[in-house]
Design an enzyme around this catalytic site. Structure first.
Site, PDB file in Angstrom:
ATOM      1  N   LYS A   1       1.179   4.109  -2.906  1.00 53.93           N
ATOM      2  CA  LYS A   1       0.760   5.501  -2.687  1.00 53.93           C
ATOM      3  C   LYS A   1       1.932   6.480  -2.827  1.00 53.93           C
ATOM      4  O   LYS A   1       1.748   7.599  -3.295  1.00 53.93           O
ATOM      5  CB  LYS A   1       0.071   5.632  -1.324  1.00 53.93           C
ATOM      6  CG  LYS A   1      -1.245   4.841  -1.225  1.00 53.93           C
ATOM      7  CD  LYS A   1      -2.281   5.285  -2.263  1.00 53.93           C
ATOM      8  CE  LYS A   1      -3.656   4.664  -2.028  1.00 53.93           C
ATOM      9  NZ  LYS A   1      -4.665   5.144  -2.978  1.00 53.93           N
TER      10      LYS A   1
ATOM     11  N   TYR B   1       0.845  -1.206   0.000  1.00 57.89           N
ATOM     12  CA  TYR B   1       0.000   0.000   0.000  1.00 57.89           C
ATOM     13  C   TYR B   1       0.878   1.253   0.000  1.00 57.89           C
ATOM     14  O   TYR B   1       0.676   2.169  -0.797  1.00 57.89           O
ATOM     15  CB  TYR B   1      -0.924  -0.041   1.218  1.00 57.89           C
ATOM     16  CG  TYR B   1      -1.976   1.047   1.219  1.00 57.89           C
ATOM     17  CD1 TYR B   1      -3.069   0.980   0.361  1.00 57.89           C
ATOM     18  CD2 TYR B   1      -1.883   2.132   2.081  1.00 57.89           C
ATOM     19  CE1 TYR B   1      -4.043   1.975   0.361  1.00 57.89           C
ATOM     20  CE2 TYR B   1      -2.855   3.129   2.093  1.00 57.89           C
ATOM     21  CZ  TYR B   1      -3.933   3.053   1.229  1.00 57.89           C
ATOM     22  OH  TYR B   1      -4.886   4.035   1.232  1.00 57.89           O
TER      23      TYR B   1
HETATM   24  P1  NAI Z   1     -13.867   2.196  -0.373  1.00 53.74           P
HETATM   25  O1  NAI Z   1     -13.482   0.769  -0.304  1.00 53.74           O
HETATM   26  O2  NAI Z   1     -15.035   2.687   0.380  1.00 53.74           O
HETATM   27  O3  NAI Z   1     -14.028   2.621  -1.908  1.00 53.74           O
HETATM   28  C1  NAI Z   1     -13.115   2.223  -2.892  1.00 53.74           C
HETATM   29  C2  NAI Z   1     -13.880   1.899  -4.165  1.00 53.74           C
HETATM   30  O4  NAI Z   1     -12.920   1.523  -5.156  1.00 53.74           O
HETATM   31  C3  NAI Z   1     -14.851   0.716  -4.001  1.00 53.74           C
HETATM   32  O5  NAI Z   1     -16.142   1.071  -4.453  1.00 53.74           O
HETATM   33  C4  NAI Z   1     -14.239  -0.369  -4.855  1.00 53.74           C
HETATM   34  O6  NAI Z   1     -15.191  -1.233  -5.474  1.00 53.74           O
HETATM   35  C5  NAI Z   1     -13.476   0.444  -5.885  1.00 53.74           C
HETATM   36  N1  NAI Z   1     -12.426  -0.362  -6.504  1.00 53.74           N
HETATM   37  C6  NAI Z   1     -11.509  -1.142  -5.896  1.00 53.74           C
HETATM   38  N2  NAI Z   1     -10.755  -1.756  -6.814  1.00 53.74           N
HETATM   39  C7  NAI Z   1     -11.213  -1.361  -8.024  1.00 53.74           C
HETATM   40  C8  NAI Z   1     -10.833  -1.658  -9.351  1.00 53.74           C
HETATM   41  N3  NAI Z   1      -9.837  -2.502  -9.632  1.00 53.74           N
HETATM   42  N4  NAI Z   1     -11.511  -1.067 -10.355  1.00 53.74           N
HETATM   43  C9  NAI Z   1     -12.526  -0.209 -10.096  1.00 53.74           C
HETATM   44  N5  NAI Z   1     -12.926   0.104  -8.867  1.00 53.74           N
HETATM   45  C10 NAI Z   1     -12.275  -0.465  -7.834  1.00 53.74           C
HETATM   46  O7  NAI Z   1     -12.561   3.004   0.045  1.00 53.74           O
HETATM   47  P2  NAI Z   1     -12.272   4.553   0.315  1.00 53.74           P
HETATM   48  O8  NAI Z   1     -11.808   4.636   1.703  1.00 53.74           O
HETATM   49  O9  NAI Z   1     -13.345   5.433  -0.163  1.00 53.74           O
HETATM   50  O10 NAI Z   1     -10.975   4.720  -0.593  1.00 53.74           O
HETATM   51  C11 NAI Z   1     -10.887   5.579  -1.687  1.00 53.74           C
HETATM   52  C12 NAI Z   1      -9.432   5.934  -1.903  1.00 53.74           C
HETATM   53  O11 NAI Z   1      -8.952   6.612  -0.741  1.00 53.74           O
HETATM   54  C13 NAI Z   1      -8.515   4.714  -2.086  1.00 53.74           C
HETATM   55  O12 NAI Z   1      -7.567   5.016  -3.084  1.00 53.74           O
HETATM   56  C14 NAI Z   1      -7.837   4.585  -0.737  1.00 53.74           C
HETATM   57  O13 NAI Z   1      -6.569   3.970  -0.819  1.00 53.74           O
HETATM   58  C15 NAI Z   1      -7.728   6.038  -0.329  1.00 53.74           C
HETATM   59  N6  NAI Z   1      -7.543   6.269   1.084  1.00 53.74           N
HETATM   60  C16 NAI Z   1      -8.494   5.893   1.993  1.00 53.74           C
HETATM   61  C17 NAI Z   1      -8.270   6.117   3.338  1.00 53.74           C
HETATM   62  C18 NAI Z   1      -9.261   5.725   4.369  1.00 53.74           C
HETATM   63  O14 NAI Z   1      -8.929   5.834   5.565  1.00 53.74           O
HETATM   64  N7  NAI Z   1     -10.454   5.320   4.012  1.00 53.74           N
HETATM   65  C19 NAI Z   1      -7.028   6.749   3.817  1.00 53.74           C
HETATM   66  C20 NAI Z   1      -6.122   7.117   2.778  1.00 53.74           C
HETATM   67  C21 NAI Z   1      -6.383   6.882   1.461  1.00 53.74           C
END
Ligand code: NAI
Length: 257
Positions: free
Chosen positions: A161, A157
């Site tokens: 990032k 991860y």
């Molecule tokens: P989440 O799991 O709620 O949403 C992520 C979405 O990406 C999901 O709907 C999933 O189906 C989609 N996804 C995953 N792999 C995919 C693929 N191969 N093709 C198309 N869609 C795909 O997660 P969240 O928290 O909203 O994360 C969004 C971004 O924020 C990510 O890049 C995550 O790494 C980043 N992030 C999140 C943090 C957190 O604490 N939630 C902290 C730092 C970064």
């Protein structure tokens, strides 16, 4: 910023959940036509319902953001249907499993790099082909505080990032003179379904993490989406190649008195 995005064409990936879902809602509320992309069809349907209830316009795209043909096809669809792309929020991502580096399964490492980093490369590659001839556009890539830190157990991860940060800077350098602004967003602990699932697996760690955040709470996904919308707006017209950290103070460093 009420009608800032009136008539604008916006693409959001990872749009079926969490930060991406909130971003779709927010762009749509501000008048944009939003292409919402995700691998999760159910999540996309939920996002479409959410937007429909507030009167916005969303078009769903069911795809894997790491699949080059699928990404190229989506951008071709946007070009045909909308004729341009004003803003992209490349946000889909996964955490991957947690292991010490020497135990990290190589196939897991490859998968995380594929979904989190290759996807950003592919998205920008095809988005820029639409934006450059138009002479304008904005791109926001979701990184993480793990682009600045070294969270134990999360080598894939953190590597992915850090890579997003580097790619963003290169893309920003190459495109600033073309009136295309490219930035990254580094959320801290955000209370999305991804984090809720991790917290359920390891509640003691979740409690510890919240205590370690100076703000003493995780972010609401809306608080992160707001930064993505701002970075995509004319309010941020002189912000190029930066990574904006939105983390409740998690990376301040130092310690409380
Ligand atoms: P989440 O799991 O709620 O949403 C992520 C979405 O990406 C999901 O709907 C999933 O189906 C989609 N996804 C995953 N792999 C995919 C693929 N191969 N093709 C198309 N869609 C795909 O997660 P969240 O928290 O909203 O994360 C969004 C971004 O924020 C990510 O890049 C995550 O790494 C980043 N992030 C999140 C943090 C957190 O604490 N939630 C902290 C730092 C970064």
């Amino acid at each position: 910023m009420s009608d800032e995005f009136d008539g604008k064409i916006v693409l959001v990936t990872g749009a079926g959940s969490g930060i991406g879902q909130e971003a779709v809602r927010s762009f749509a509320e501000r008048g944009a036509l939003v292409y919402a992309a995700d691998l999760n069809a159910k999540g996309l349907a939920a996002t479409a319902d959410l937007v429909a209830s507030t009167g916005g316009t969303v078009r769903s795209a069911h795809l894997d953001v790491a699949d080059e043909t699928a990404v190229a096809d989506l951008l071709a669809r946007i070009a045909t249907e909308a004729g341009r792309l004003d803003a992209a929020f490349n946000n889909a991502g996964i955490t991957g499993s947690t292991h010490l580096l020497e135990d990290y399964p190589t196939e897991d490492f490859d998968r995380v790099l594929r979904v989190n980093l290759r996807s950003i490369f592919l998205a920008m590659k095809y988005e820029l082909r639409l934006m450059k001839p138009a002479g304008s556009g904005t791109i926001v890539n979701t990184a993480s505080v793990a682009a600045l830190t070294g969270p134990g157990g999360m080598s894939a991860y953190a590597a992915s990032k850090h890579g997003v940060h580097g790619l963003t800077r290169v893309a920003a350098m190459e495109n600033a003179s073309h009136n295309i602004r490219i930035n990254a967003l580094a959320p801290g602990w955000t209370e999305t379904p991804m984090v809720a699932a991790n917290s359920a697996q390891n509640p003691a760690f979740a409690e510890l993490a919240r205590k370690a955040i100076p703000a003493k709470r995780g972010a609401h996904p809306k608080e992160i989406a707001a930064a993505a919308v701002w970075l995509s707006s004319s309010q941020a017209s002189y912000v190029f190649g930066q990574m904006i950290v939105v983390d409740g103070g998690m990376t301040i460093g130092g310690f409380e008195p």
